[in-house]
Design a protein around this motif. Structure first.
Motif, PDB file in Angstrom:
ATOM      1  N   ILE A   1      38.270  -1.503  18.100  1.00  0.00           N
ATOM      2  CA  ILE A   1      38.898  -1.984  16.784  1.00  0.00           C
ATOM      3  C   ILE A   1      37.728  -2.723  15.976  1.00  0.00           C
ATOM      4  CG2 ILE A   1      40.617  -3.292  15.890  1.00  0.00           C
ATOM      5  CD1 ILE A   1      42.468  -2.583  18.401  1.00  0.00           C
ATOM      6  N   ALA A   2      36.962  -3.604  16.847  1.00  0.00           N
ATOM      7  CA  ALA A   2      36.099  -4.406  15.989  1.00  0.00           C
ATOM      8  C   ALA A   2      34.958  -3.697  15.337  1.00  0.00           C
ATOM      9  CB  ALA A   2      35.381  -5.467  16.984  1.00  0.00           C
ATOM     10  N   LYS A   3      34.509  -2.624  16.068  1.00  0.00           N
ATOM     11  CA  LYS A   3      33.466  -1.707  15.361  1.00  0.00           C
ATOM     12  C   LYS A   3      33.987  -0.831  14.208  1.00  0.00           C
ATOM     13  CE  LYS A   3      29.505   0.515  15.384  1.00  0.00           C
ATOM     14  NZ  LYS A   3      29.512   1.229  14.431  1.00  0.00           N
ATOM     15  N   TRP A   4      35.368  -0.533  14.156  1.00  0.00           N
ATOM     16  CA  TRP A   4      35.849   0.237  13.054  1.00  0.00           C
ATOM     17  C   TRP A   4      36.059  -0.769  11.925  1.00  0.00           C
ATOM     18  CZ3 TRP A   4      41.174  -0.695  11.453  1.00  0.00           C
ATOM     19  CH2 TRP A   4      41.495   0.137  10.315  1.00  0.00           C
ATOM     20  N   ILE A   5      36.305  -2.039  12.149  1.00  0.00           N
ATOM     21  CA  ILE A   5      36.507  -3.152  11.167  1.00  0.00           C
ATOM     22  C   ILE A   5      35.301  -3.398  10.556  1.00  0.00           C
ATOM     23  CG2 ILE A   5      36.970  -5.443  10.646  1.00  0.00           C
ATOM     24  CD1 ILE A   5      39.193  -5.450  12.923  1.00  0.00           C
ATOM     25  N   ILE A   6      34.044  -3.355  11.414  1.00  0.00           N
ATOM     26  CA  ILE A   6      32.685  -3.650  10.746  1.00  0.00           C
ATOM     27  C   ILE A   6      32.291  -2.505   9.788  1.00  0.00           C
ATOM     28  CG2 ILE A   6      30.301  -3.676  11.528  1.00  0.00           C
ATOM     29  CD1 ILE A   6      31.336  -5.311  13.943  1.00  0.00           C
ATOM     30  N   ASP A   7      32.559  -0.812  10.370  1.00  0.00           N
ATOM     31  CA  ASP A   7      32.360   0.024   9.478  1.00  0.00           C
ATOM     32  C   ASP A   7      32.964   0.249   8.272  1.00  0.00           C
ATOM     33  OD1 ASP A   7      30.347   0.858  11.809  1.00  0.00           O
ATOM     34  OD2 ASP A   7      31.874   2.270  12.679  1.00  0.00           O
ATOM     35  N   GLN A   8      34.023  -0.345   8.244  1.00  0.00           N
ATOM     36  CA  GLN A   8      35.056  -0.188   6.882  1.00  0.00           C
ATOM     37  C   GLN A   8      34.515  -1.084   6.244  1.00  0.00           C
ATOM     38  OE1 GLN A   8      37.889   1.533   6.035  1.00  0.00           O
ATOM     39  NE2 GLN A   8      36.863   2.769   7.318  1.00  0.00           N
ATOM     40  N   HIS A   9      33.680  -2.358   6.538  1.00  0.00           N
ATOM     41  CA  HIS A   9      33.150  -3.200   5.498  1.00  0.00           C
ATOM     42  C   HIS A   9      31.814  -2.728   5.405  1.00  0.00           C
ATOM     43  CE1 HIS A   9      36.987  -5.513   6.637  1.00  0.00           C
ATOM     44  NE2 HIS A   9      36.703  -6.339   5.499  1.00  0.00           N
ATOM     45  N   GLY A  10      31.070  -1.715   5.792  1.00  0.00           N
ATOM     46  CA  GLY A  10      29.759  -1.542   5.476  1.00  0.00           C
ATOM     47  C   GLY A  10      28.593  -2.290   6.279  1.00  0.00           C
ATOM     48  N   GLY A  11      29.220  -2.817   7.405  1.00  0.00           N
ATOM     49  CA  GLY A  11      28.185  -3.936   8.098  1.00  0.00           C
ATOM     50  C   GLY A  11      27.775  -3.368   9.401  1.00  0.00           C
ATOM     51  N   SER A  12      27.038  -4.248  10.217  1.00  0.00           N
ATOM     52  CA  SER A  12      26.354  -3.728  11.681  1.00  0.00           C
ATOM     53  C   SER A  12      26.945  -4.747  12.472  1.00  0.00           C
ATOM     54  CB  SER A  12      24.942  -3.378  11.436  1.00  0.00           C
ATOM     55  OG  SER A  12      24.321  -4.529  10.788  1.00  0.00           O
ATOM     56  N   ILE A  13      26.484  -4.561  13.745  1.00  0.00           N
ATOM     57  CA  ILE A  13      26.732  -5.494  14.912  1.00  0.00           C
ATOM     58  C   ILE A  13      25.436  -5.336  15.783  1.00  0.00           C
ATOM     59  CG2 ILE A  13      28.137  -3.769  16.278  1.00  0.00           C
ATOM     60  CD1 ILE A  13      29.787  -6.326  17.266  1.00  0.00           C
ATOM     61  N   GLU A  14      25.061  -6.588  16.105  1.00  0.00           N
ATOM     62  CA  GLU A  14      23.867  -6.806  17.009  1.00  0.00           C
ATOM     63  C   GLU A  14      24.469  -7.303  18.313  1.00  0.00           C
ATOM     64  OE1 GLU A  14      19.605  -9.250  17.072  1.00  0.00           O
ATOM     65  OE2 GLU A  14      20.882  -9.225  15.096  1.00  0.00           O
ATOM     66  N   VAL A  15      23.893  -6.767  19.337  1.00  0.00           N
ATOM     67  CA  VAL A  15      24.328  -7.297  20.822  1.00  0.00           C
ATOM     68  C   VAL A  15      23.149  -7.486  21.590  1.00  0.00           C
ATOM     69  CG1 VAL A  15      25.590  -6.736  22.831  1.00  0.00           C
ATOM     70  CG2 VAL A  15      26.072  -5.572  20.675  1.00  0.00           C
ATOM     71  N   LYS A  16      23.288  -9.061  22.044  1.00  0.00           N
ATOM     72  CA  LYS A  16      22.211  -9.525  22.815  1.00  0.00           C
ATOM     73  C   LYS A  16      22.817  -9.842  24.165  1.00  0.00           C
ATOM     74  CE  LYS A  16      19.328 -10.995  19.232  1.00  0.00           C
ATOM     75  NZ  LYS A  16      18.552 -12.074  18.414  1.00  0.00           N
TER      76      LYS A  16
END
Length: 497
Positions: A452-467
């Motif tokens: 769900i978090a990834k879908w929300i980020i995609d809807q806002h035109g963003g990206s996510i970085e994981v370390k």
């Protein structure tokens, strides 16, 4: 009827019609030319003879020797107006005639006629003889048509045989060439049959010819096969993901349902004897309490378990509903949202979440005056998912949130000192129902949060970085475009070991 046969019949028919028109035209030309030449020759001979005749008293005349005119194939005969018939020396008998043409000649008009004699035809020319200004008779000049007719017969035969041979040769060559030209189409059919029987979408049509219509058709079909293969692979992956989703959802729902059913059975066993005891105590002055204190506590514990599992099922259903909306193309309502107050509200409420780790609010100064174009409720849900996930996998240590700024993007970082992950697990953490910890069910949750978090980020035109690093913790950084900047940057996911 195959295309190959139709093409062969078409150009064979066209060639046959061409030969027919050409043959008829050629035959007509030669027939007219040869007959016309004979007529001209007969007319010239008649005129020459008329100039060389010798008369006696203006009434009698004699024909000249035909050898003087080198006309051995020409026969002559004169008929005087008195009815006397004289023939050339190369004639053994009189030439035939018709009264109609004799009368025309006596009237001063020449004419031609074809007369059959024995096994051949004679071309007869009737010419009025004039001597000393007066009509003295009719001159018949004839020549056999045997040679002409034999030539025309041979010409017909030659034209027919040449046309027949040429048509046969052209049809054979055309059948061979059409087979060669249409071989790529045969390859297309063979490839399609192979795909139909074996579902082998990796097969392509081999073509080494020029880039003509068939070449372009082959390229188009190969491209279409590639697209079909990609679509089929995508559908197959989606079908496997759907089956896995249903299986995982069934597994997740089965656990709380089993707990609820077990507790309901326990309550039923407790309450049925108590109800029977209360009913049987109607004759006594005072009924004993139907349920002891221990029984009451056990019942309350069972009801608490039922409520807890029902709440867990409700969360799972809500998460599945959110993902179902995402799959259906749901588009959330967006507006300009001031980011810092939103994050501060999440930070304040997060301290009341169940946790064993310390909750630290870091520097949020990078969010001062920053607005993003998005949905406030979904952005809060995104942050709560990441924070709850950090609390879940951090038994001791700390969970921290702070903000970053990079150009026209703003980042919200949620880091923990929990169990971390292996690098091989990172690409799968956004898959539905995926758990990074080995034992499924070790940590409570639906396994849908990060999807769900990834879908929300995609809807806002963003990206996510994981370390992340095993046993050292995990850091998530959500990057969002600042309002007024491009709302559709490259959407994706970055991760580091």
């Amino acid at each position: 009827m195959s295309i190959r046969l139709r093409l062969t019949l078409w150009y064979t028919g066209i060639l046959a019609v061409t030969f027919l028109v050409f043959g008829v035209g050629l035959y007509t030309f030669f027939s007219y030319k040869m007959h016309n030449d004979l007529r001209n020759e007969l007319a010239v001979q008649a005129q020459e003879v008329n100039r060389e005749i010798k008369g006696f008293g203006g009434i009698f005349f004699s024909l000249p020797d035909l050898r003087e005119f080198k006309s051995t194939g020409i026969y002559m005969q004169s008929i005087s107006i008195q009815g006397q018939v004289k023939r050339s020396s190369n004639l053994k008998s009189n030439l035939p005639w018709t009264d109609e043409h004799i009368n025309l000649a006596l009237q001063g008009e020449d004419s031609f006629e074809t007369i059959p004699v024995n096994d051949f035809n004679l071309l007869m020319y009737y010419y009025p003889l004039v001597l000393e200004g007066g009509l003295v008779g009719v001159l018949q000049v004839a020549t056999p048509l045997e040679d002409v007719e034999q030539f025309l017969h041979n010409l017909r035969l030659i034209l027919f045989l040449v046309a027949l041979f040429s048509i046969f040769l052209a049809a054979s060559a055309g059948w061979f060439l059409s087979r060669k030209a249409l071989q790529p189409i045969e390859n297309v059919i063979e490839a399609a049959n192979t795909i139909e029987k074996s579902a082998d979408l990796d097969k392509r049509i081999d073509y080494e010819g020029p880039n003509d219509e068939i070449g372009r058709l082959t390229d188009t079909i190969n491209g279409m096969l590639s697209r079909i293969q990609a679509m089929y692979t995508g559908l197959d992956d989606a079908y496997r993901a759907q089956r896995r989703f249903v299986s995982d959802a069934s597994h997740e729902l089965r656990t709380p349902l089993t707990t609820i059913r077990g507790n309901v059975d326990l309550l039923e066993k407790i309450w049925k004897p108590a109800a029977a005891l209360e009913k049987g105590a109607s004759e006594g002055e005072r009924a004993e309490p139907a349920m002891k204190d221990g029984t009451v506590e056990l019942s309350l514990e069972a009801m608490h378990d039922i409520a807890s599992e029902a709440e867990r099922m409700s969360r799972l259903v809500n998460d599945m509903l959110s993902l179902a909306r995402a799959d259906a193309g749901f588009t959330m309502t967006k507006e300009a949202v001031e980011l810092k107050p939103l994050v501060e509200e999440v930070v304040r409420r997060a301290q009341f979440l169940p946790r064993t780790a310390d909750w630290i609010a870091g520097d949020l100064g990078a969010l001062d005056g920053v607005e993003v174009y998005g949905n406030k409720d979904y952005l809060q849900q995104l942050l709560f998912i990441l924070i709850e996930n950090a609390f879940k996998y951090t038994d001791e240590g700390e969970v921290r949130v702070d903000a970053l700024r990079s150009g026209r993007q703003v980042g919200i970082r949620v880091s923990d000192t929990g169990i971390g992950m292996d690098k091989d697990e990172i690409p799968h953490i956004f898959e539905r129902f995926y758990r990074a910890d080995p034992s499924r069910g070790k940590k409570a949750g639906t396994g849908l949060g990060l999807s769900i978090a990834k879908w929300i980020i995609d809807q806002h035109g963003g990206s996510i970085e994981v370390k992340t690093r095993k046993e050292e913790g995990t850091t998530f950084v959500v990057w969002l475009p600042v309002s007024g900047d491009s709302l559709s940057p490259s959407v994706g996911m970055r991760y580091n070991e």
